[in-house]
Design a protein around this motif. Sequence first.
Motif, PDB file in Angstrom:
ATOM      1  N   VAL A  17       0.074 -43.322 -11.250  1.00 20.27           N
ATOM      2  CA  VAL A  17       1.108 -44.025 -12.003  1.00 20.27           C
ATOM      3  C   VAL A  17       0.485 -44.498 -13.309  1.00 20.27           C
ATOM      4  N   VAL A  18       1.133 -44.200 -14.439  1.00 27.28           N
ATOM      5  CA  VAL A  18       0.623 -44.575 -15.760  1.00 27.28           C
ATOM      6  C   VAL A  18       1.473 -45.712 -16.323  1.00 27.28           C
ATOM      7  N   ASN A  19       0.837 -46.867 -16.550  1.00 27.53           N
ATOM      8  CA  ASN A  19       1.511 -47.998 -17.192  1.00 27.53           C
ATOM      9  C   ASN A  19       0.481 -48.733 -18.035  1.00 27.53           C
ATOM     10  N   LEU A  20       0.479 -48.476 -19.323  1.00 27.14           N
ATOM     11  CA  LEU A  20      -0.556 -48.984 -20.218  1.00 27.14           C
ATOM     12  C   LEU A  20      -0.116 -50.207 -21.012  1.00 27.14           C
ATOM     13  N   MET A  21       1.015 -50.790 -20.664  1.00 23.65           N
ATOM     14  CA  MET A  21       1.591 -51.811 -21.526  1.00 23.65           C
ATOM     15  C   MET A  21       1.124 -53.213 -21.140  1.00 23.65           C
ATOM     16  N   TYR A  22       1.984 -54.204 -21.357  1.00 26.68           N
ATOM     17  CA  TYR A  22       1.562 -55.593 -21.348  1.00 26.68           C
ATOM     18  C   TYR A  22       1.729 -56.240 -19.973  1.00 26.68           C
ATOM     19  N   LEU A  48      -3.411 -46.439 -10.210  1.00 23.43           N
ATOM     20  CA  LEU A  48      -2.645 -47.015 -11.312  1.00 23.43           C
ATOM     21  C   LEU A  48      -3.530 -47.080 -12.542  1.00 23.43           C
ATOM     22  N   LEU A  49      -3.094 -46.430 -13.608  1.00 20.38           N
ATOM     23  CA  LEU A  49      -3.828 -46.421 -14.878  1.00 20.38           C
ATOM     24  C   LEU A  49      -3.284 -47.527 -15.762  1.00 20.38           C
ATOM     25  N   VAL A  50      -4.134 -48.512 -16.114  1.00 21.00           N
ATOM     26  CA  VAL A  50      -3.683 -49.698 -16.842  1.00 21.00           C
ATOM     27  C   VAL A  50      -4.641 -50.037 -17.977  1.00 21.00           C
ATOM     28  N   ASP A  51      -4.134 -50.840 -18.910  1.00 21.28           N
ATOM     29  CA  ASP A  51      -4.962 -51.392 -19.969  1.00 21.28           C
ATOM     30  C   ASP A  51      -5.928 -52.404 -19.350  1.00 21.28           C
ATOM     31  N   GLU A  52      -7.196 -52.238 -19.629  1.00 21.37           N
ATOM     32  CA  GLU A  52      -8.240 -53.030 -18.970  1.00 21.37           C
ATOM     33  C   GLU A  52      -8.022 -54.532 -19.116  1.00 21.37           C
ATOM     34  N   LYS A  53      -7.547 -54.991 -20.269  1.00 20.76           N
ATOM     35  CA  LYS A  53      -7.458 -56.437 -20.502  1.00 20.76           C
ATOM     36  C   LYS A  53      -6.355 -57.102 -19.679  1.00 20.76           C
ATOM     37  N   ASN A  54      -5.427 -56.317 -19.135  1.00 21.80           N
ATOM     38  CA  ASN A  54      -4.341 -56.881 -18.331  1.00 21.80           C
ATOM     39  C   ASN A  54      -4.478 -56.586 -16.844  1.00 21.80           C
ATOM     40  N   ALA A  55      -5.606 -56.028 -16.440  1.00 21.72           N
ATOM     41  CA  ALA A  55      -5.745 -55.505 -15.074  1.00 21.72           C
ATOM     42  C   ALA A  55      -5.651 -56.573 -13.994  1.00 21.72           C
ATOM     43  N   ASP A  56      -5.973 -57.839 -14.319  1.00 28.94           N
ATOM     44  CA  ASP A  56      -5.912 -58.890 -13.304  1.00 28.94           C
ATOM     45  C   ASP A  56      -4.512 -59.035 -12.706  1.00 28.94           C
ATOM     46  N   VAL A  57      -3.505 -58.651 -13.454  1.00 26.43           N
ATOM     47  CA  VAL A  57      -2.126 -58.769 -12.976  1.00 26.43           C
ATOM     48  C   VAL A  57      -1.915 -57.952 -11.705  1.00 26.43           C
ATOM     49  N   VAL A  58      -2.610 -56.847 -11.583  1.00 27.78           N
ATOM     50  CA  VAL A  58      -2.441 -55.962 -10.417  1.00 27.78           C
ATOM     51  C   VAL A  58      -3.728 -55.766  -9.625  1.00 27.78           C
ATOM     52  N   ARG A  59      -4.751 -56.532  -9.951  1.00 29.03           N
ATOM     53  CA  ARG A  59      -6.076 -56.301  -9.361  1.00 29.03           C
ATOM     54  C   ARG A  59      -6.057 -56.390  -7.833  1.00 29.03           C
ATOM     55  N   PHE A  60      -5.253 -57.280  -7.276  1.00 28.92           N
ATOM     56  CA  PHE A  60      -5.232 -57.479  -5.826  1.00 28.92           C
ATOM     57  C   PHE A  60      -3.921 -57.019  -5.210  1.00 28.92           C
ATOM     58  N   ASN A  61      -3.211 -56.154  -5.906  1.00 29.79           N
ATOM     59  CA  ASN A  61      -1.944 -55.635  -5.384  1.00 29.79           C
ATOM     60  C   ASN A  61      -2.230 -54.680  -4.223  1.00 29.79           C
ATOM     61  N   PHE A  70      -9.036 -47.829 -15.478  1.00 28.56           N
ATOM     62  CA  PHE A  70      -8.935 -48.642 -16.682  1.00 28.56           C
ATOM     63  C   PHE A  70      -8.946 -47.782 -17.946  1.00 28.56           C
ATOM     64  N   ILE A  71      -8.188 -48.248 -18.937  1.00 27.70           N
ATOM     65  CA  ILE A  71      -8.275 -47.680 -20.273  1.00 27.70           C
ATOM     66  C   ILE A  71      -8.466 -48.830 -21.257  1.00 27.70           C
ATOM     67  N   ASP A  72      -9.388 -48.666 -22.173  1.00 28.58           N
ATOM     68  CA  ASP A  72      -9.623 -49.640 -23.243  1.00 28.58           C
ATOM     69  C   ASP A  72      -8.933 -49.088 -24.489  1.00 28.58           C
ATOM     70  N   LYS A  73      -7.660 -49.401 -24.635  1.00 26.92           N
ATOM     71  CA  LYS A  73      -6.822 -48.740 -25.644  1.00 26.92           C
ATOM     72  C   LYS A  73      -7.330 -48.951 -27.063  1.00 26.92           C
ATOM     73  N   LYS A  74      -7.711 -50.176 -27.386  1.00 29.19           N
ATOM     74  CA  LYS A  74      -8.069 -50.485 -28.772  1.00 29.19           C
ATOM     75  C   LYS A  74      -9.564 -50.468 -29.008  1.00 29.19           C
ATOM     76  N   GLY A  75     -10.328 -50.123 -27.968  1.00 29.32           N
ATOM     77  CA  GLY A  75     -11.776 -50.071 -28.093  1.00 29.32           C
ATOM     78  C   GLY A  75     -12.297 -48.678 -27.807  1.00 29.32           C
ATOM     79  N   TYR A  76     -12.972 -48.530 -26.677  1.00 28.15           N
ATOM     80  CA  TYR A  76     -13.656 -47.282 -26.330  1.00 28.15           C
ATOM     81  C   TYR A  76     -12.723 -46.076 -26.345  1.00 28.15           C
ATOM     82  N   HIS A  77     -11.561 -46.199 -25.734  1.00 35.47           N
ATOM     83  CA  HIS A  77     -10.651 -45.054 -25.650  1.00 35.47           C
ATOM     84  C   HIS A  77      -9.770 -44.907 -26.888  1.00 35.47           C
ATOM     85  N   GLY A  78      -9.999 -45.745 -27.878  1.00 34.46           N
ATOM     86  CA  GLY A  78      -9.309 -45.559 -29.151  1.00 34.46           C
ATOM     87  C   GLY A  78      -9.874 -44.400 -29.953  1.00 34.46           C
ATOM     88  N   LYS A  79     -11.065 -43.931 -29.575  1.00 32.98           N
ATOM     89  CA  LYS A  79     -11.681 -42.772 -30.223  1.00 32.98           C
ATOM     90  C   LYS A  79     -11.225 -41.504 -29.501  1.00 32.98           C
TER      91      LYS A  79
END
Length: 341
Positions: A6-11, A36-49, A57-66
């Motif tokens: 499941v891909v959900n990279l948003m907020y 579940l593929l998520v933006d790393e900075k928001n992962a706590d929201v689903v970390r224990f789901n 994890f994807i680092d959208k504005k950092g590592y994976h921005g390249k």
Amino acid sequence: MNKILVVNLMYIGDLLFATPFLRSLRQHYPEVQISLLVDEKNADVVRFNPNISEIIFIDKKGYHGKIQNFSRLIGNLRRRNYDLVINLHRNERSSALAAFSGGKRIIGFSKPGFSLFFDKVVEERKDIHQAQAYLEILKSVDIPIVDCGLEMWVDEKSTQAAAAMWQQAFRQADGSYPVIGLNTGGSWPTKRWTADGFAQLADQLLDKGYGVCFFGGSMDRQDVDVILQKVERVASPRIAIFTGKTTLLEMAALVKKCAVVVTGDSGPMHIAVSQRVPVITLFGPSDPVRYAPYQQQDAVILSARDCLRCGLHECQGHECMKEIGVDEVLKKISEKLTKNH
């Protein structure tokens, strides 16, 4: 069926909107590995789901921005040989990840062009709540819906840390007086209520004997400081500032202790909903049909402006939020407290 991505990279809110979707998917496929593929900075929201098997994890504005690192991520996904890939956002990045994932079947929302690689493209409905829009994808492939509302699980370490912060802030046994949470932030400046409004609300709540606490991330601290400068009773022992001092998990545990949370359309609003806390939300430029507190009746306050739901991130007048009065918010708080006690 062995593997689902499941891909959900948003907020924050978008991830919480996906939790009824994830529960339904898990109920239908109890033995399948669900990633579940998520933006790393928001992962706590689903970390224990418990309805997902792993988080990627994807680092959208950092590592994976390249581009080379983004391509490497796609290569890693392809090697996992997913039987089903489901994309929950109609933007280029998530559509590309789904389209090139190598999944045996790819479904969901898609940006034009990438849709050529999808087996089933679902039109994203704008006339229902976003959580329900996600569920429409499952309906399109005849997967039964199990909707228990938004869900966020908090670990014991975060719960204990939050309890210590709460005790230090209020030095009280829980329940000696109701505490009203105030979340002042919003991803757009236009989503935020006025500093004067929040300051007057805090003073009147303190006058009435309630406790008051402020939530939000580090990006909200400057706004909260401005509000606190306007609060006459800022030295009260019944006021606490958690803004910028917590993780998302600790925030969830703290929010759960509040009698009511007053907020704009924001991630912390949806965290409060996930913790089954009564919410009062002040809406202006965003659409409450799609983003209101999920499954909470009478939670939204709107002004009478014709320009509501404009979607603007900047506005010189900002009348839609300025016209929401403190008395109206206080009345709604009183109604919520009466209903829940």
